[in-house]
Scaffold this motif. Structure first.
Motif, short mmCIF file in Angstrom:
data_model
loop_
_atom_site.label_atom_id
_atom_site.label_comp_id
_atom_site.label_asym_id
_atom_site.label_seq_id
_atom_site.Cartn_x
_atom_site.Cartn_y
_atom_site.Cartn_z
N SER A 43 0.06 7.95 3.95
CA SER A 43 1.21 7.45 4.72
C SER A 43 2.29 8.53 4.82
CB SER A 43 1.81 6.20 4.06
OG SER A 43 0.88 5.17 4.00
N GLN B 243 -2.21 3.47 8.07
CA GLN B 243 -1.78 3.23 9.45
C GLN B 243 -0.80 2.07 9.53
OE1 GLN B 243 -2.57 5.18 11.95
NE2 GLN B 243 -4.10 6.42 10.90
N GLN B 244 -1.13 0.99 8.81
CA GLN B 244 -0.27 -0.19 8.78
C GLN B 244 1.07 0.13 8.12
OE1 GLN B 244 -0.52 -3.33 10.07
NE2 GLN B 244 -2.22 -2.42 11.19
N TYR C 203 3.21 2.16 10.50
CA TYR C 203 3.67 1.28 11.57
C TYR C 203 4.83 0.40 11.09
CZ TYR C 203 3.61 -2.54 14.96
OH TYR C 203 3.99 -3.47 15.87
N ARG C 204 4.67 -0.20 9.92
CA ARG C 204 5.72 -1.09 9.39
C ARG C 204 6.98 -0.32 9.02
NH1 ARG C 204 1.56 -4.38 5.74
NH2 ARG C 204 0.67 -5.67 7.36
N LEU D 66 8.85 0.26 12.18
CA LEU D 66 9.53 -0.97 12.61
C LEU D 66 10.78 -1.22 11.78
CD1 LEU D 66 6.69 -3.59 13.22
CD2 LEU D 66 8.13 -2.45 14.91
#
Length: 195
Positions: A118, A158-159, A162-163, A166
């Motif tokens: 990450s 990836q998640q 992305y979070r 956001l």
């Protein structure tokens, strides 16, 4: 007589193992700590999820010990002070995820790899001390997305990225700087005038 003694001993040992494993309650609280140290063993980031090391003095002593035991080795797993430690180094950083001695190393390694991957994506593959210090907010958000209170929430980098993106865009008003609030107000006024 020897075979009956041997079979009763084996039965007794098996019973003891079963009783021991029954006393260990399964738990979601997998991670005891996440650490990032520099190449001198100094703390850049530390988050402890339980009271194994309740004071900063004890935490720093543990961090010094863990660094001294791991910084010259090529392995990825160590048992230290009754804890399972998985770790990885990159340029001038050392990443550690710590769990109890009976914790599954693969689970801890998935947290470590998720954190590293990450950060690698967030820092555009420039995972080194200076870049990390300039992006500490992203690090805090990433760790919070991966582990919460010692419970593993996410293992897909990836998640996490992305979070984090956001959450970075949606900063609460109380955490925004005055200039951010003014810039946001200017944008809203500009768009209302253009309608």
């Amino acid at each position: 007589s020897v075979s009956s003694c041997r079979s009763s001993c084996l039965a007794s040992c098996s019973l003891n193992k079963i009783q021991y494993s029954l006393h260990q309650e399964p738990t979601l609280y997998t991670v005891k700590a996440v650490l990032i140290l520099d190449n001198d063993g100094e703390r850049l980031y530390a988050k402890y999820y339980d009271e194994t090391y309740p004071t900063v003095k004890e935490q720093k002593a543990f961090e010094k010990n863990i660094f001294n035991k791991t910084h010259r080795t090529d392995s990825e797993i160590a048992l230290l002070e009754g804890l399972t430690v998985v770790y990885k180094s990159n340029i001038d950083l050392y990443f550690y995820v710590i769990g109890s001695s009976h914790e599954n190393e693969l689970m801890l390694m998935s947290v470590l790899n998720c954190l590293f991957d990450s950060l690698s994506q967030m820092l555009r593959k420039n995972v080194e001390r200076r870049a990390l210090l300039e992006n500490m907010e992203g690090l805090f958000l990433a760790v919070d997305e991966i582990v919460d209170g010692g419970v593993i929430l996410e293992s897909d980098p990836q998640q996490v990225v992305y979070r984090v993106a956001l959450r970075g865009d949606d900063v609460p008003l109380t955490e925004q700087t005055v200039s951010q609030v003014l810039q946001s107000a200017k944008e809203q006024i500009k768009w209302s005038l253009l309608r």
